[in-house]
Motif scaffolding. Structure first.
Motif, PDB file in Angstrom:
ATOM      1  N   TYR A 123      25.296  96.429 -55.861  1.00 53.09           N
ATOM      2  CA  TYR A 123      24.482  97.532 -55.362  1.00 53.09           C
ATOM      3  C   TYR A 123      23.385  96.970 -54.450  1.00 53.09           C
ATOM      4  O   TYR A 123      22.984  95.811 -54.580  1.00 53.09           O
ATOM      5  N   TYR A 124      22.905  97.790 -53.519  1.00 47.30           N
ATOM      6  CA  TYR A 124      21.971  97.319 -52.501  1.00 47.30           C
ATOM      7  C   TYR A 124      21.379  98.504 -51.757  1.00 47.30           C
ATOM      8  O   TYR A 124      21.850  99.631 -51.886  1.00 47.30           O
ATOM      9  N   HIS A 125      20.363  98.234 -50.956  1.00 48.00           N
ATOM     10  CA  HIS A 125      19.840  99.249 -50.037  1.00 48.00           C
ATOM     11  C   HIS A 125      20.251  98.855 -48.622  1.00 48.00           C
ATOM     12  O   HIS A 125      20.545  97.694 -48.343  1.00 48.00           O
ATOM     13  N   TYR A 126      20.268  99.827 -47.733  1.00 48.66           N
ATOM     14  CA  TYR A 126      20.629  99.557 -46.343  1.00 48.66           C
ATOM     15  C   TYR A 126      20.154 100.698 -45.457  1.00 48.66           C
ATOM     16  O   TYR A 126      19.864 101.794 -45.931  1.00 48.66           O
ATOM     17  N   ALA A 127      20.066 100.408 -44.173  1.00 50.65           N
ATOM     18  CA  ALA A 127      19.794 101.448 -43.186  1.00 50.65           C
ATOM     19  C   ALA A 127      21.126 101.890 -42.595  1.00 50.65           C
ATOM     20  O   ALA A 127      21.988 101.056 -42.319  1.00 50.65           O
ATOM     21  N   LYS A 128      21.308 103.180 -42.464  1.00 50.29           N
ATOM     22  CA  LYS A 128      22.518 103.710 -41.837  1.00 50.29           C
ATOM     23  C   LYS A 128      22.148 104.117 -40.421  1.00 50.29           C
ATOM     24  O   LYS A 128      21.285 104.985 -40.225  1.00 50.29           O
ATOM     25  N   THR A 129      22.786 103.491 -39.448  1.00 50.31           N
ATOM     26  CA  THR A 129      22.380 103.695 -38.055  1.00 50.31           C
ATOM     27  C   THR A 129      22.489 105.144 -37.603  1.00 50.31           C
ATOM     28  O   THR A 129      21.758 105.564 -36.707  1.00 50.31           O
ATOM     29  N   THR A 130      23.348 105.927 -38.234  1.00 52.86           N
ATOM     30  CA  THR A 130      23.487 107.332 -37.849  1.00 52.86           C
ATOM     31  C   THR A 130      22.450 108.226 -38.520  1.00 52.86           C
ATOM     32  O   THR A 130      22.319 109.398 -38.169  1.00 52.86           O
ATOM     33  N   VAL A 131      21.701 107.675 -39.496  1.00 53.66           N
ATOM     34  CA  VAL A 131      20.658 108.434 -40.193  1.00 53.66           C
ATOM     35  C   VAL A 131      19.286 108.069 -39.653  1.00 53.66           C
ATOM     36  O   VAL A 131      18.440 108.921 -39.426  1.00 53.66           O
ATOM     37  N   GLY A 132      19.040 106.775 -39.466  1.00 46.40           N
ATOM     38  CA  GLY A 132      17.751 106.292 -38.974  1.00 46.40           C
ATOM     39  C   GLY A 132      17.450 104.913 -39.516  1.00 46.40           C
ATOM     40  O   GLY A 132      17.896 104.551 -40.604  1.00 46.40           O
ATOM     41  N   LEU A 133      16.671 104.148 -38.764  1.00 41.31           N
ATOM     42  CA  LEU A 133      16.370 102.772 -39.137  1.00 41.31           C
ATOM     43  C   LEU A 133      15.009 102.616 -39.807  1.00 41.31           C
ATOM     44  O   LEU A 133      14.637 101.509 -40.189  1.00 41.31           O
ATOM     45  N   GLY A 134      14.267 103.704 -39.970  1.00 39.47           N
ATOM     46  CA  GLY A 134      12.966 103.633 -40.639  1.00 39.47           C
ATOM     47  C   GLY A 134      13.113 103.325 -42.113  1.00 39.47           C
ATOM     48  O   GLY A 134      14.105 103.692 -42.749  1.00 39.47           O
ATOM     49  N   ASP A 135      12.114 102.643 -42.672  1.00 38.96           N
ATOM     50  CA  ASP A 135      12.176 102.246 -44.081  1.00 38.96           C
ATOM     51  C   ASP A 135      12.392 103.430 -45.018  1.00 38.96           C
ATOM     52  O   ASP A 135      13.060 103.312 -46.034  1.00 38.96           O
ATOM     53  N   GLY A 136      11.854 104.583 -44.679  1.00 37.20           N
ATOM     54  CA  GLY A 136      12.012 105.770 -45.504  1.00 37.20           C
ATOM     55  C   GLY A 136      13.403 106.384 -45.445  1.00 37.20           C
ATOM     56  O   GLY A 136      13.720 107.287 -46.218  1.00 37.20           O
ATOM     57  N   ASN A 137      14.230 105.892 -44.552  1.00 36.41           N
ATOM     58  CA  ASN A 137      15.592 106.411 -44.405  1.00 36.41           C
ATOM     59  C   ASN A 137      16.649 105.566 -45.108  1.00 36.41           C
ATOM     60  O   ASN A 137      17.831 105.889 -45.046  1.00 36.41           O
ATOM     61  N   TYR A 138      16.224 104.467 -45.742  1.00 27.96           N
ATOM     62  CA  TYR A 138      17.206 103.579 -46.377  1.00 27.96           C
ATOM     63  C   TYR A 138      18.017 104.336 -47.423  1.00 27.96           C
ATOM     64  O   TYR A 138      17.522 105.244 -48.087  1.00 27.96           O
ATOM     65  N   LEU A 139      19.249 103.911 -47.558  1.00 21.28           N
ATOM     66  CA  LEU A 139      20.164 104.511 -48.519  1.00 21.28           C
ATOM     67  C   LEU A 139      20.570 103.490 -49.571  1.00 21.28           C
ATOM     68  O   LEU A 139      20.402 102.286 -49.380  1.00 21.28           O
ATOM     69  N   PHE A 140      21.121 103.983 -50.669  1.00 24.61           N
ATOM     70  CA  PHE A 140      21.646 103.144 -51.751  1.00 24.61           C
ATOM     71  C   PHE A 140      23.149 102.997 -51.536  1.00 24.61           C
ATOM     72  O   PHE A 140      23.841 103.984 -51.318  1.00 24.61           O
ATOM     73  N   GLY A 141      23.627 101.767 -51.570  1.00 27.20           N
ATOM     74  CA  GLY A 141      25.059 101.536 -51.417  1.00 27.20           C
ATOM     75  C   GLY A 141      25.609 100.732 -52.577  1.00 27.20           C
ATOM     76  O   GLY A 141      24.858 100.074 -53.307  1.00 27.20           O
TER      77      GLY A 141
END
Length: 150
Positions: A123-141
C-alpha cells in the motif's frame, strides 16, 4: 540520505544498543525515508521511499527524480540488505519496486500487509496526474505483490 535501525528494550520504550545503518544513498538532496520491513518466504524485505516528495503542483522534479519505492532483502532483519543485483542498500543499492507510470506519479509512504486471499499487499500514496499533483490530491493505492526469480 540514510536509514538506520536500533533494537529496543523489552518494553519497546528505549533503545537497547547502538543504531546501525540499513541503507544509504549518495545522491544529494534526495531523501531515503519511511522505511518498512516485512518477512516473506525466508527473507526480510526492506522498503523505503526515495527521491523528491510532495509539492509537485508547484515544483515538479525532473523525470525520474520524483518519489519512488525501492527495496532490498536479507536473511536477517538487521541486514545486510541487497538488491536484485547483489548491491548492498548501504552502498547506493536498492531495486525499484514501484515508480511513476501511466497516471501514477511519485508513489511512496509504503507498507505491506498480508491479506488472507491475496497474500502480501503493498500500500502507498501517490499523485494521479488526471486528478492533480497537489499534496491534498494524493490517493491511496495498493497492489498485490508477486515475486520473479526469488
Amino acid at each position: 540520505n540514510d536509514i538506520y535501525q536500533v533494537a529496543l528494550n523489552s518494553a519497546a520504550t528505549n533503545p537497547n544498543g547502538s543504531s546501525y545503518q540499513l541503507a544509504y544513498t549518495s545522491v544529494a538532496s534526495h531523501a531515503q525515508e519511511l522505511s518498512f520491513i516485512f518477512y516473506y518466504n525466508g527473507y526480510y524485505y526492506l522498503l523505503w521511499s526515495e527521491r523528491i516528495c510532495c509539492g509537485y503542483d508547484t515544483t515538479k522534479p525532473a523525470s525520474g527524480a520524483e518519489y519512488k519505492i525501492k527495496m532490498a532483502r536479507s536473511t536477517t532483519a538487521a541486514g545486510n540488505f541487497v538488491d536484485m543485483n547483489g548491491v548492498s542498500a548501504r552502498s547506493n543499492g536498492g531495486s525499484v519496486l514501484l515508480a511513476s507510470h501511466e497516471t501514477t506519479y511519485g508513489p511512496g509512504g509504503q507498507g505491506v500487509f498480508t491479506d488472507s486471499s491475496l497474500g502480501p499487499v503493498l500500500y502507498y500514496h501517490y499523485a494521479k496526474t488526471t486528478v492533480g499533483l497537489g499534496d491534498g490530491n494524493y490517493l491511496f493505492g495498493w497492489n498485490k505483490l508477486s515475486w520473479l526469480n526469488g
